[in-house]
Design a protein around this motif. Sequence first.
Motif, PDB file in Angstrom:
ATOM      1  N   ARG A  52       1.723  -0.818   4.354  1.00 30.61           N
ATOM      2  CA  ARG A  52       1.718  -2.138   4.687  1.00 30.61           C
ATOM      3  C   ARG A  52       1.870  -3.130   3.544  1.00 30.61           C
ATOM      4  O   ARG A  52       1.661  -2.750   2.542  1.00 30.61           O
ATOM      5  CB  ARG A  52       0.424  -2.395   5.408  1.00 30.61           C
ATOM      6  CG  ARG A  52       0.408  -1.948   6.816  1.00 30.61           C
ATOM      7  CD  ARG A  52      -1.080  -2.055   7.677  1.00 30.61           C
ATOM      8  NE  ARG A  52      -2.133  -1.645   6.978  1.00 30.61           N
ATOM      9  CZ  ARG A  52      -3.555  -1.816   7.297  1.00 30.61           C
ATOM     10  NH1 ARG A  52      -3.570  -2.557   8.440  1.00 30.61           N
ATOM     11  NH2 ARG A  52      -4.368  -0.963   6.729  1.00 30.61           N
TER      12      ARG A  52
ATOM     13  N   CYS B  73       0.754  -1.355  -0.064  1.00 29.23           N
ATOM     14  CA  CYS B  73       0.018  -0.124   0.145  1.00 29.23           C
ATOM     15  C   CYS B  73       0.827   1.253   0.068  1.00 29.23           C
ATOM     16  O   CYS B  73       1.637   1.420   1.114  1.00 29.23           O
ATOM     17  CB  CYS B  73      -0.868  -0.006   1.377  1.00 29.23           C
ATOM     18  SG  CYS B  73      -1.906   1.489   1.283  1.00 29.23           S
TER      19      CYS B  73
ATOM     20  N   CYS C 140      -4.738  -0.068  -0.192  1.00 30.96           N
ATOM     21  CA  CYS C 140      -5.289  -1.018   0.593  1.00 30.96           C
ATOM     22  C   CYS C 140      -6.770  -0.421   0.789  1.00 30.96           C
ATOM     23  O   CYS C 140      -7.081   0.738   0.717  1.00 30.96           O
ATOM     24  CB  CYS C 140      -4.807  -1.326   2.005  1.00 30.96           C
ATOM     25  SG  CYS C 140      -4.767  -0.293   3.279  1.00 30.96           S
TER      26      CYS C 140
ATOM     27  N   CYS D 286      -0.321   3.671   3.330  1.00 25.64           N
ATOM     28  CA  CYS D 286       0.087   3.324   4.734  1.00 25.64           C
ATOM     29  C   CYS D 286       1.500   2.227   4.802  1.00 25.64           C
ATOM     30  O   CYS D 286       2.150   2.139   6.072  1.00 25.64           O
ATOM     31  CB  CYS D 286      -0.882   2.451   5.576  1.00 25.64           C
ATOM     32  SG  CYS D 286      -1.446   0.973   4.794  1.00 25.64           S
TER      33      CYS D 286
ATOM     34  N   CYS E  36      -6.774   2.573   3.107  1.00 29.17           N
ATOM     35  CA  CYS E  36      -6.363   3.941   2.707  1.00 29.17           C
ATOM     36  C   CYS E  36      -7.389   4.215   1.593  1.00 29.17           C
ATOM     37  O   CYS E  36      -7.361   5.815   1.102  1.00 29.17           O
ATOM     38  CB  CYS E  36      -4.825   3.526   2.405  1.00 29.17           C
ATOM     39  SG  CYS E  36      -3.905   3.469   3.654  1.00 29.17           S
TER      40      CYS E  36
HETATM   41 ZN   LIG Z   1      -2.867   1.341   3.152  1.00 27.50          ZN
END
Ligand SMILES: [Zn+2]
Lengths: 153, 153
Positions: free
Chosen positions: A114, A109, A145, A112, A148
């Motif tokens: 991740r 992502c 993601c 963020c 987000c």
């Molecule tokens: Zn994210």
Amino acid sequence: MKPALIRNGEQPGESETERAARLIRCAGARATPARVRVLRLLRSAPTALSHHEIEQSLGDLALDRVTLYRVLDWLVATGLAHRNADTRRTFRFSAASSSEHSAHTHFRCDGCGRVFCLDAAPPPPPKLPEGFLLSRIELDLRGRCAQCAGSAQ
Amino acid sequence: MKPALIRNGEQPGESETERAARLIRCAGARATPARVRVLRLLRSAPTALSHHEIEQSLGDLALDRVTLYRVLDWLVATGLAHRNADTRRTFRFSAASSSEHSAHTHFRCDGCGRVFCLDAAPPPPPKLPEGFLLSRIELDLRGRCAQCAGSAQ
DNA sequence: GGGTATCTGCAACTCGGTTGCAGATACCCG
DNA sequence: CGGGTATCTGCAACCGAGTTGCAGATACCC
Ligand SMILES: [Zn+2]
Ligand SMILES: [Mn+2]
Ligand SMILES: [Mn+2]
Ligand SMILES: [Zn+2]
């Protein structure tokens, strides 16, 4: 609490903590609380975790910062965990599972940072320039993601 | 030296420097020596370059460290360049080519950290978890480049 | 239980990258 | 061609992730 009478090999009844300790001893090192906690955490995590996220997750059982780095380095060196840099240039760690060792699919992502492990079919191995040695194929999806994409832009 | 009479659009006879300057002005910014030099360098590089490698390559024309970071950030923001973190968690930059914009194949050397752009067929877009937004597919090959495979283990 | 190689914690460091701000300059306009 | 101004550059100070060295603790062999 419960004494660990088992020595080695697969033990269907053992707890996750016992299993982590056994994996560590099999790799030839002491099963210290630090290593056991971290490996157990990685093995139960749905995504690859950063050093900081691991510190947070350990809560009051948290280790020294440097010790955590060393535990993670050791797990990677023995092959019990994988490490890769996310889009924000921080390392993320995940437990090595027996099914995944040469090909893998990740979603990273851009919001963020991740990393999500996906169970997508690995692409066929392509041809490489002369002299190049291939050890791992990873399909790398990038975007946002669900979390987000839902919030700001 | 030679006055740039051209305004815009493809110019077959223009030098690489002129072309870089035009691309920068088309993106709506001043064609400063810093931006022109860096973009020209990226456009002629066979692999993705780190900040440090770019500094080295510029030699006596080198910019201030921070200015170079800002030029690179600007190139990435406008889409004239791409940025990704290599296996050693440092950013590497490459010029965006018109043919490459959503799918790409890279070889990342675990030895020296270099990133090589390969012209391999992009894999088919896979299905994602609900709510995830895909912006880019990258096939990521890891191993050792010819140079690193040749020397020590 | 005791001895020892291994492991942990602390402090100090490196390195890639970022921020704030004052002085320079590309480019628009006349 | 110059002059004015928004944009860009350079410096200094900062930040966070990761590493190193070393002295004190401890898992595990006996
Ligand atoms: Zn994210
Ligand atoms: Mn994974
Ligand atoms: Mn590329
Ligand atoms: Zn290499």
